[in-house]
Design a protein around this motif. Structure first.
Motif, PDB file in Angstrom:
ATOM      1  N   LEU A  98       0.809  -1.215   0.000  1.00  0.00           N
ATOM      2  CA  LEU A  98       0.000   0.000   0.000  1.00  0.00           C
ATOM      3  C   LEU A  98       0.843   1.267   0.000  1.00  0.00           C
ATOM      4  N   ASP A  99       2.076   1.186   0.508  1.00  0.00           N
ATOM      5  CA  ASP A  99       2.842   2.428   0.583  1.00  0.00           C
ATOM      6  C   ASP A  99       3.406   2.835  -0.776  1.00  0.00           C
ATOM      7  N   GLN A 100       3.252   1.975  -1.766  1.00  0.00           N
ATOM      8  CA  GLN A 100       3.668   2.392  -3.106  1.00  0.00           C
ATOM      9  C   GLN A 100       2.503   2.919  -3.936  1.00  0.00           C
ATOM     10  N   LEU A 101       1.369   3.002  -3.296  1.00  0.00           N
ATOM     11  CA  LEU A 101       0.205   3.364  -4.062  1.00  0.00           C
ATOM     12  C   LEU A 101       0.315   4.749  -4.665  1.00  0.00           C
ATOM     13  N   PRO A 102       0.065   4.835  -5.933  1.00  0.00           N
ATOM     14  CA  PRO A 102      -0.028   6.178  -6.518  1.00  0.00           C
ATOM     15  C   PRO A 102      -1.397   6.767  -6.229  1.00  0.00           C
ATOM     16  N   VAL A 103      -1.520   7.404  -5.117  1.00  0.00           N
ATOM     17  CA  VAL A 103      -2.817   7.944  -4.734  1.00  0.00           C
ATOM     18  C   VAL A 103      -2.923   9.382  -5.215  1.00  0.00           C
ATOM     19  N   GLU A 104      -3.838   9.600  -6.059  1.00  0.00           N
ATOM     20  CA  GLU A 104      -3.985  10.936  -6.627  1.00  0.00           C
ATOM     21  C   GLU A 104      -5.423  11.401  -6.517  1.00  0.00           C
ATOM     22  N   PRO A 105      -5.764  11.977  -5.403  1.00  0.00           N
ATOM     23  CA  PRO A 105      -7.156  12.382  -5.257  1.00  0.00           C
ATOM     24  C   PRO A 105      -7.482  13.549  -6.182  1.00  0.00           C
ATOM     25  N   LYS A 177      -0.314   1.583 -10.618  1.00  0.00           N
ATOM     26  CA  LYS A 177       1.110   1.303 -10.396  1.00  0.00           C
ATOM     27  C   LYS A 177       1.792   0.792 -11.669  1.00  0.00           C
ATOM     28  N   ASP A 178       1.151  -0.140 -12.353  1.00  0.00           N
ATOM     29  CA  ASP A 178       1.775  -0.737 -13.534  1.00  0.00           C
ATOM     30  C   ASP A 178       1.272  -0.119 -14.826  1.00  0.00           C
ATOM     31  N   GLY A 179       0.722   1.059 -14.757  1.00  0.00           N
ATOM     32  CA  GLY A 179       0.292   1.756 -15.964  1.00  0.00           C
ATOM     33  C   GLY A 179      -1.205   1.872 -16.072  1.00  0.00           C
ATOM     34  N   ALA A 249     -12.963   3.627   1.431  1.00  0.00           N
ATOM     35  CA  ALA A 249     -11.945   3.667   0.388  1.00  0.00           C
ATOM     36  C   ALA A 249     -12.227   2.570  -0.629  1.00  0.00           C
ATOM     37  N   LEU A 250     -11.729   2.772  -1.838  1.00  0.00           N
ATOM     38  CA  LEU A 250     -11.864   1.805  -2.919  1.00  0.00           C
ATOM     39  C   LEU A 250     -10.466   1.492  -3.433  1.00  0.00           C
ATOM     40  N   ALA A 251     -10.275   0.261  -3.894  1.00  0.00           N
ATOM     41  CA  ALA A 251      -8.946  -0.112  -4.366  1.00  0.00           C
ATOM     42  C   ALA A 251      -9.058  -1.103  -5.505  1.00  0.00           C
ATOM     43  N   ILE A 252      -7.964  -1.239  -6.242  1.00  0.00           N
ATOM     44  CA  ILE A 252      -7.890  -2.245  -7.296  1.00  0.00           C
ATOM     45  C   ILE A 252      -6.534  -2.937  -7.205  1.00  0.00           C
ATOM     46  N   SER A 253      -6.534  -4.238  -7.433  1.00  0.00           N
ATOM     47  CA  SER A 253      -5.286  -4.993  -7.354  1.00  0.00           C
ATOM     48  C   SER A 253      -5.242  -5.993  -8.499  1.00  0.00           C
ATOM     49  N   ILE A 254      -4.087  -6.612  -8.671  1.00  0.00           N
ATOM     50  CA  ILE A 254      -3.950  -7.721  -9.619  1.00  0.00           C
ATOM     51  C   ILE A 254      -3.839  -9.011  -8.810  1.00  0.00           C
ATOM     52  N   ALA A 260      -8.991 -13.145  -5.118  1.00  0.00           N
ATOM     53  CA  ALA A 260      -8.384 -13.526  -3.853  1.00  0.00           C
ATOM     54  C   ALA A 260      -9.248 -13.006  -2.718  1.00  0.00           C
ATOM     55  N   SER A 261      -8.940 -13.458  -1.516  1.00  0.00           N
ATOM     56  CA  SER A 261      -9.706 -12.974  -0.367  1.00  0.00           C
ATOM     57  C   SER A 261      -9.003 -11.809   0.314  1.00  0.00           C
ATOM     58  N   ALA A 262      -7.718 -11.617  -0.015  1.00  0.00           N
ATOM     59  CA  ALA A 262      -6.987 -10.452   0.477  1.00  0.00           C
ATOM     60  C   ALA A 262      -6.097  -9.958  -0.659  1.00  0.00           C
ATOM     61  N   PRO A 263      -5.953  -8.647  -0.807  1.00  0.00           N
ATOM     62  CA  PRO A 263      -5.205  -8.127  -1.955  1.00  0.00           C
ATOM     63  C   PRO A 263      -3.710  -8.433  -1.851  1.00  0.00           C
ATOM     64  N   THR A 264      -3.099  -8.790  -2.990  1.00  0.00           N
ATOM     65  CA  THR A 264      -1.661  -9.055  -2.976  1.00  0.00           C
ATOM     66  C   THR A 264      -0.876  -8.010  -3.759  1.00  0.00           C
ATOM     67  N   ASN A 265      -1.339  -7.663  -4.955  1.00  0.00           N
ATOM     68  CA  ASN A 265      -0.588  -6.718  -5.782  1.00  0.00           C
ATOM     69  C   ASN A 265      -1.455  -5.479  -6.053  1.00  0.00           C
ATOM     70  N   VAL A 266      -1.484  -4.598  -5.053  1.00  0.00           N
ATOM     71  CA  VAL A 266      -2.387  -3.441  -5.148  1.00  0.00           C
ATOM     72  C   VAL A 266      -1.892  -2.466  -6.200  1.00  0.00           C
TER      73      VAL A 266
END
Lengths: 272, 212
Positions: A98-105, A177-179, A249-254, A260-266
């Motif tokens: 999560l600390d690498q998240l590109p958060v851009e409100p 994160k990955d484009g 909050a809302l999120a997306i992961s790969i 999955a039941s818990a996010p791995t690659n947010v």
């Protein structure tokens, strides 16, 4: 003439920096002379724009007309001043992916006056290249792909339209994160949220995008709930199934295919 | 509000008293009223009124934004943001706070400088190149007399300013620079720049006969 009064020209030119801008705006609220000069100088400045007249690309008009078709005209202000919008600054998570998240409100699509909007922009400098939320929403949902000859019917009472017109609609665009860019739009009152992207990168076989709803602060969520799966590769649009009204909050992961039941690659997240 | 003729009296220059100049001024007032009407109809949801508003104002808005951003892609994006915002806010346009064009170009300029400042923090602009380019373009515009009377009028107004006033105004308005940057580019004290910008606007305002 007080020194602060002398800043009126630079103010109209949007040339005041940080603290001085705040000082001047405070002064302006109580100075009739400056208020009059601001009005006169704005007229004067707009005359200067005669010198830079340039015809826009023809396609821009189609794009603008398609965009406004999905945007509600704000009601007139009846005396009362709108409350200052709360700056939407998502916390960046200090732990794991999560600390690498590109958060851009992006500023919420709430009724705001221009001054308030500018204050909001100032407090969320990191927006940088983000497109104004209304535009993004309109482009993504209003019909970026349609041409002028086939504009979306204004009256189509779809769920999307309903969401777009929600009084508490919030919209955020983030870089993944990955484009790719992703837009989250959400309304707690309607208990609905939608994810959309015009350029969601394709994934290798065996992987999928997955949406998540979170409760509590983004930095330390108290609940993380798996939500719908989204296929990558160009445009994507997906409703959240989860409890939007109870989420923060809302999120997306790969994830691996199937989710999955818990996010791995947010890939990105936003508080709303 | 807006621009009006000053037929006589101190400060009124001769050109504003001749009939041609006055009818041109009245034409501008009529145009301003028409734009206000289009905004009012837009606020009631009339897209065809907004379409006409776009046709009448887009070259002003896009040109200004393009001048500041110097990128056609960014300019198109910001111009679209501005027009969507004009549509959203159309019911909140207050004629007593200024003309439609002033309202729109204020919004456009603000968004353009916000964009250029956030972009330049990522893609450091070559300030030296940028300033020479801006000044050169601006000079180019100001030196060549356009056919349009109104443009000529503004050009004359700009020409009536001192070189420093003109340069400071041009860098702030078309260059999108902060006063601190303008001071650094012109190698002048900040206080001087601030004064020159205000004096330049006063000079231009008086030359154009702008009244609040």
């Amino acid at each position: 003439m007080s020194e602060i009064h002398g800043a009126v020209g630079a103010y109209v030119m949007n040339a005041l920096d940080g603290a001085e801008l705040d000082d001047f705006e405070t002064h302006l609220a109580d100075c009739a002379t400056c208020q009059r000069e601001v009005i006169e100088f704005r007229e004067t400045a707009s005359e200067m724009s005669l010198l830079s007249r340039t015809a826009p690309p023809p396609a821009l008009k189609e794009s603008v007309m398609a965009a406004i078709a999905g945007v509600r005209v704000l009601p007139p202000e009846v005396g009362a001043v709108d409350p200052e919008p709360v700056p939407v600054v998502a916390e960046v998570a200090p732990r794991r992916a999560l600390d690498q998240l590109p958060v851009e409100p992006v500023e919420p699509v709430d009724p705001v006056d221009e001054l308030a909007a500018r204050r909001l922009r100032r407090t969320t400098r990191l927006l940088s290249l983000a497109v104004a939320a209304v535009t993004v929403v309109a482009l993504v949902l209003g019909g970026w792909v349609v041409s002028l000859s086939q504009r979306p019917p204004v009256a189509s009472a779809t769920a999307e339209t309903e969401l777009l017109r929600a009084p508490d609609l919030k919209a955020y665009t983030i870089d993944l994160k990955d484009g790719g860019k992703a837009t989250f739009i959400a309304s707690k009152s309607l208990n609905k949220a939608m994810f959309s992207s015009g350029d969601l990168p394709a994934l290798p076989g065996g992987e999928t995008y997955q949406l998540w709803t979170l409760a509590g602060p983004l930095a330390a969520p108290t609940r993380v709930t798996p939500d719908a799966l989204v296929a990558g590769g160009s445009a994507a649009k997906q409703w959240f199934t989860g409890p939007v009204a109870q989420s923060d909050a809302l999120a997306i992961s790969i994830e691996k295919a199937g989710g999955a039941s818990a996010p791995t690659n947010v890939q990105g997240a936003t508080a709303f | 509000m807006g621009i009006s003729a000053v037929p006589s009296g101190p400060g009124g220059d001769a050109s504003r008293t001749d009939p041609a100049a006055r009818s041109e001024v009245m034409g501008r007032d009529a145009e301003a009223a028409h734009l206000a009407e289009l905004v009012a109809r837009s606020s009631r949801g009339h897209e065809e009124a907004f379409s006409e508003l776009y046709d009448l104002t887009s070259s002003r808005i896009y040109g200004l934004v393009l001048k500041v951003l110097r990128s056609a892609d960014h300019a198109a994006e910001v111009t679209q943001e501005v027009f969507v915002e004009v549509w959203r806010q159309s019911a909140r346009y207050a004629p007593d706070k200024g003309s439609v064009l002033a309202w729109m170009s204020t919004m456009a300029h603000r968004r353009a400088v916000d964009r250029v400042r956030s972009v330049s923090s990522e893609v450091a602009r070559d300030e030296h190149y940028a300033v020479t380019a801006v000044v050169r373009e601006a000079d180019h515009v100001w030196e060549h007399v356009e056919q349009k009377l109104d443009t000529e009028r503004v050009r004359k107004g700009m020409a009536s300013l001192t070189a420093i006033q003109r340069e400071a105004l041009g860098l702030a308005y078309f260059g999108g620079y902060t006063q601190t940057q303008v001071a650094s580019l012109l190698k002048l004290p900040l206080g001087t720049v601030k004064t020159r910008i205000r004096d330049g606007l006063i000079g231009l305002r008086d030359a154009l006969g702008v009244e609040a």
